[in-house]
Enzyme design. Structure first.
Site, PDB file in Angstrom:
ATOM      1  N   HIS A   1      -3.584   6.829   3.303  1.00 57.96           N
ATOM      2  CA  HIS A   1      -3.949   5.541   2.718  1.00 57.96           C
ATOM      3  C   HIS A   1      -5.341   5.157   3.211  1.00 57.96           C
ATOM      4  O   HIS A   1      -5.660   5.307   4.385  1.00 57.96           O
ATOM      5  CB  HIS A   1      -2.916   4.485   3.122  1.00 57.96           C
ATOM      6  CG  HIS A   1      -3.299   3.103   2.721  1.00 57.96           C
ATOM      7  ND1 HIS A   1      -3.727   2.797   1.455  1.00 57.96           N
ATOM      8  CD2 HIS A   1      -3.329   1.933   3.420  1.00 57.96           C
ATOM      9  CE1 HIS A   1      -4.010   1.506   1.388  1.00 57.96           C
ATOM     10  NE2 HIS A   1      -3.776   0.958   2.572  1.00 57.96           N
TER      11      HIS A   1
ATOM     12  N   ASN B   1     -10.210  -0.622  -0.086  1.00 56.60           N
ATOM     13  CA  ASN B   1      -8.750  -0.498  -0.042  1.00 56.60           C
ATOM     14  C   ASN B   1      -8.176  -1.008  -1.367  1.00 56.60           C
ATOM     15  O   ASN B   1      -8.247  -2.199  -1.649  1.00 56.60           O
ATOM     16  CB  ASN B   1      -8.216  -1.319   1.141  1.00 56.60           C
ATOM     17  CG  ASN B   1      -6.702  -1.244   1.277  1.00 56.60           C
ATOM     18  OD1 ASN B   1      -6.010  -0.741   0.396  1.00 56.60           O
ATOM     19  ND2 ASN B   1      -6.194  -1.766   2.383  1.00 56.60           N
TER      20      ASN B   1
ATOM     21  N   CYS C   1       0.818  -1.220   0.000  1.00 60.66           N
ATOM     22  CA  CYS C   1       0.000   0.000   0.000  1.00 60.66           C
ATOM     23  C   CYS C   1       0.853   1.272   0.000  1.00 60.66           C
ATOM     24  O   CYS C   1       0.332   2.352  -0.277  1.00 60.66           O
ATOM     25  CB  CYS C   1      -0.945   0.004   1.190  1.00 60.66           C
ATOM     26  SG  CYS C   1      -1.965  -1.473   1.265  1.00 60.66           S
TER      27      CYS C   1
HETATM   28  O1  UT7 Z   1      -3.841  -1.635   3.716  1.00 58.32           O
HETATM   29  C1  UT7 Z   1      -3.260  -2.156   4.879  1.00 58.32           C
HETATM   30  C2  UT7 Z   1      -3.957  -3.388   5.312  1.00 58.32           C
HETATM   31  N1  UT7 Z   1      -5.213  -3.239   5.966  1.00 58.32           N
HETATM   32  C3  UT7 Z   1      -5.368  -2.855   7.242  1.00 58.32           C
HETATM   33  O2  UT7 Z   1      -4.469  -2.351   7.846  1.00 58.32           O
HETATM   34  C4  UT7 Z   1      -6.700  -3.112   7.894  1.00 58.32           C
HETATM   35  C5  UT7 Z   1      -6.563  -3.024   9.376  1.00 58.32           C
HETATM   36  N2  UT7 Z   1      -7.611  -3.666  10.147  1.00 58.32           N
HETATM   37  C6  UT7 Z   1      -8.926  -3.394  10.058  1.00 58.32           C
HETATM   38  O3  UT7 Z   1      -9.334  -2.586   9.251  1.00 58.32           O
HETATM   39  C7  UT7 Z   1      -9.879  -4.069  11.034  1.00 58.32           C
HETATM   40  O4  UT7 Z   1      -9.127  -4.732  12.015  1.00 58.32           O
HETATM   41  C8  UT7 Z   1     -10.858  -5.073  10.371  1.00 58.32           C
HETATM   42  C9  UT7 Z   1     -11.878  -4.303   9.561  1.00 58.32           C
HETATM   43  C10 UT7 Z   1     -10.087  -6.024   9.468  1.00 58.32           C
HETATM   44  C11 UT7 Z   1     -11.606  -5.866  11.432  1.00 58.32           C
HETATM   45  O5  UT7 Z   1     -12.285  -4.996  12.312  1.00 58.32           O
HETATM   46  P1  UT7 Z   1     -12.230  -5.238  13.885  1.00 58.32           P
HETATM   47  O6  UT7 Z   1     -13.049  -4.205  14.505  1.00 58.32           O
HETATM   48  O7  UT7 Z   1     -10.783  -5.319  14.274  1.00 58.32           O
HETATM   49  O8  UT7 Z   1     -12.972  -6.609  14.013  1.00 58.32           O
HETATM   50  P2  UT7 Z   1     -12.447  -7.990  14.614  1.00 58.32           P
HETATM   51  O9  UT7 Z   1     -11.436  -8.599  13.705  1.00 58.32           O
HETATM   52  O10 UT7 Z   1     -12.073  -7.798  16.033  1.00 58.32           O
HETATM   53  O11 UT7 Z   1     -13.761  -8.847  14.565  1.00 58.32           O
HETATM   54  C12 UT7 Z   1     -14.878  -8.569  15.410  1.00 58.32           C
HETATM   55  C13 UT7 Z   1     -15.927  -9.618  15.191  1.00 58.32           C
HETATM   56  C14 UT7 Z   1     -15.392 -11.041  15.277  1.00 58.32           C
HETATM   57  O12 UT7 Z   1     -16.376 -11.831  15.882  1.00 58.32           O
HETATM   58  P3  UT7 Z   1     -16.250 -12.261  17.424  1.00 58.32           P
HETATM   59  O13 UT7 Z   1     -14.956 -13.003  17.537  1.00 58.32           O
HETATM   60  O14 UT7 Z   1     -16.261 -10.977  18.195  1.00 58.32           O
HETATM   61  O15 UT7 Z   1     -17.459 -13.090  17.623  1.00 58.32           O
HETATM   62  C15 UT7 Z   1     -15.214 -11.455  13.848  1.00 58.32           C
HETATM   63  O16 UT7 Z   1     -15.311 -12.822  13.659  1.00 58.32           O
HETATM   64  O17 UT7 Z   1     -16.459  -9.491  13.870  1.00 58.32           O
HETATM   65  C16 UT7 Z   1     -16.340 -10.736  13.175  1.00 58.32           C
HETATM   66  N3  UT7 Z   1     -16.093 -10.463  11.767  1.00 58.32           N
HETATM   67  C17 UT7 Z   1     -17.077 -10.210  10.904  1.00 58.32           C
HETATM   68  N4  UT7 Z   1     -18.412 -10.153  11.029  1.00 58.32           N
HETATM   69  C18 UT7 Z   1     -19.145  -9.856   9.933  1.00 58.32           C
HETATM   70  C19 UT7 Z   1     -14.905 -10.404  11.127  1.00 58.32           C
HETATM   71  N5  UT7 Z   1     -15.099 -10.096   9.833  1.00 58.32           N
HETATM   72  C20 UT7 Z   1     -16.437  -9.989   9.668  1.00 58.32           C
HETATM   73  C21 UT7 Z   1     -17.250  -9.677   8.557  1.00 58.32           C
HETATM   74  N6  UT7 Z   1     -18.584  -9.629   8.752  1.00 58.32           N
HETATM   75  N7  UT7 Z   1     -16.732  -9.434   7.338  1.00 58.32           N
END
Ligand code: UT7
Length: 333
Positions: A260, A290, A118
Site C-alpha cells: 500500500h 495515497n 486502504c
Molecule cells: O493509508 C493509511 C493512512 N495513512 C498513513 O498511515 C500515514 C501515516 N503517517 C505518515 O505518513 C506521517 O506520520 C505523516 C506524513 C502524516 C507526518 O509525518 P511525520 O514525520 O510523522 O511528521 P509529524 O506529524 O511528526 O510532524 C512534524 C512537524 C510538525 O511540526 P512541529 O510540531 O515539529 O513543529 C508538524 O506540525 O511537521 C509539521 N507538519 C508539516 N509541516 C509542513 C505537519 N504537516 C506538515 C505539512 N507541511 N504538510
C-alpha cells in the site's frame, strides 16, 4: 469440493487528468514541496473533476474496459463485482451496482461494495479468490476506486497533502490456461481498537452533518499520522511473514512486493524490517499520493505495463488502512 487455480487475467487503471503538485499545495496550506517530498515521497496527486465523468464508478468503468481487453473477456463474463472504496458515488445504491449498469452487464451478477479503507482491494481479491477456488464463481471484477479529494479538509496540512484520486482494477478468475498462475496464500485481519487513529466520525448515522459541522469544517477525514505510521510498518512486515510462512516459502522467492502506498518511508521501513531488496519493491506514490483502496491495483498495473512484473513472477500484495484493516495476498502472476 473443487479447488481451481486462480489467475489475475487482466488489470487496468485510470487517474483523473488534473494534476495537483506540492507547489500547488503551497498556495493552499502552510507547507512546502521539500517537506512533503522528504516526509512522504509524494510529488503530485490527481484530482477528479466535479463536472462529472470522473466519479469513482466512471474511473472504474474506464479501467475495467482495459482490463477486459487484456483478459479477452466480455462484460457479461463477469460473475461478481467487488468494489473497494470509502468514497462511493452514492450512499445508495452501492458503487458495484452502478458500475454493473455502466458496463452494460445484463447477467444480474452479484455486486458488493467493500468498505475496508486502504485494504479494500486486497479484501476483495482474497474474498474473490476463495469463491473462485471453490467453483462458486468464475470471473470476479475487483475494484479499488477513490475520490478522496471530496473527503479531505483542504485547510488541514496534516491530511490534505497525503491523498489523491484514482482507480485500479483486476479481473481475477478460474485459471483455465493450465499454467502456473495461482493464489498461493492470503490473509485478512482487522483491529478495531485502532479506530481513532484514522477516522471520519461525522456524516454517518451516529452524527449526521449539521450546519454546525459545516461552519466548523469538522466533518472530514482526520488522522493521527505518527500512530498510523508505527502500526503500518509493524503490520505490513507481519503480514508478509505470515503469508510466506503459510506458503512454506521465504522472502528470497518473492519477485515483487507491491505494498500500500501511504508514505515512502513506511514502505522503506517495512522493506528494511523484512530484509527485501529495494529494487523488488514497487513504488509509485510520487505520482499519485495515497489513493486508499486504489494504490495496490494501480501500482501493480503500472509495474506490468512498465515490463517489471511478468507472467510467472511471485508477487506479494500487502495492505493496511483505517479500521484498522489489513491484508496480504501471495500469488504467482
Ligand atoms: O493509508 C493509511 C493512512 N495513512 C498513513 O498511515 C500515514 C501515516 N503517517 C505518515 O505518513 C506521517 O506520520 C505523516 C506524513 C502524516 C507526518 O509525518 P511525520 O514525520 O510523522 O511528521 P509529524 O506529524 O511528526 O510532524 C512534524 C512537524 C510538525 O511540526 P512541529 O510540531 O515539529 O513543529 C508538524 O506540525 O511537521 C509539521 N507538519 C508539516 N509541516 C509542513 C505537519 N504537516 C506538515 C505539512 N507541511 N504538510
Amino acid at each position: 469440493m473443487a479447488n481451481y487455480k486462480v489467475k489475475i487475467k487482466g488489470t487496468g487503471m485510470y487517474v483523473p487528468e488534473k494534476v495537483l503538485s506540492n507547489f500547488d499545495l503551497e498556495k493552499l496550506v502552510d507547507t512546502s514541496d521539500q517537506w512533503i517530498y522528504e516526509r512522504t515521497g509524494i510529488k503530485n496527486r490527481r484530482i477528479c473533476s466535479t463536472e462529472g465523468g470522473e466519479w469513482p464508478t466512471d474511473m472504474a468503468l474506464k479501467a475495467t474496459l482495459d482490463a477486459l481487453k487484456t483478459a479477452k473477456l466480455e462484460p457479461n463474463d463477469i460473475d461478481m463485482i467487488l468494489f473497494g472504496s470509502v468514497t462511493p458515488d452514492y450512499k445508495l445504491p452501492n458503487s458495484a451496482t452502478v458500475l454493473q449498469t455502466k458496463l452494460g452487464i445484463t447477467n444480474n451478477c452479484a455486486a458488493l461494495d467493500i468498505a475496508a479503507a486502504c485494504s479494500g482491494f486486497v479484501y476483495g481479491l482474497n474474498m474473490a479468490q476463495s469463491m473462485i477456488k471453490t467453483g462458486m464463481v468464475k470471473n470476479v471484477l475487483v475494484v479499488g476506486s477513490e475520490m478522496l479529494s471530496r473527503e479531505v479538509n483542504w485547510e488541514d496540512r496534516n491530511t490534505c497533502i497525503l491523498f489523491g484520486d484514482g482507480c485500479g482494477v483486476a479481473i481475477v478468475g478460474r485459471n483455465e490456461d493450465n499454467d502456473e498462475s495461482d493464489v498461493i496464500s492470503c490473509y485478512l485481519g482487522a483491529d478495531g481498537t485502532g479506530k481513532e487513529f484514522f477516522d471520519q466520525p461525522v456524516g454517518g448515522a451516529v452524527e449526521p452533518i449539521t450546519t454546525d459541522h459545516l461552519e466548523k469544517k469538522n466533518y472530514f477525514m482526520q488522522m493521527k499520522g505518527k500512530e498510523m505510521f508505527k502500526v503500518a510498518t509493524r503490520t505490513l512486515a507481519q503480514n508478509a511473514k505470515r503469508v510466506l510462512e503459510d506458503a512454506g516459502m521465504d522472502l528470497s522467492q518473492v519477485d515483487w512486493l507491491v505494498p500500500h502506498q501511504a508514505n515512502v518511508r513506511i514502505i522503506e521501513t517495512t522493506g528494511k524490517l523484512l530484509g527485501i531488496e529495494p529494487e523488488k519493491v514497487i513504488v509509485n506514490i510520487d505520482k499519485y499520493a495515497n489513493t486508499s483502496a486504489a494504490t495496490i491495483p494501480m501500482a501493480f498495473h503500472e509495474a506490468i505495463q512498465e515490463g517489471k512484473i511478468k507472467r510467472g513472477d511471485i508477487v506479494l500484495f500487502d495492505a493496511f488502512g483505517a479500521g484498522l484493516t489489513t491484508g496480504a495476498t501471495l500469488f504467482r502472476y
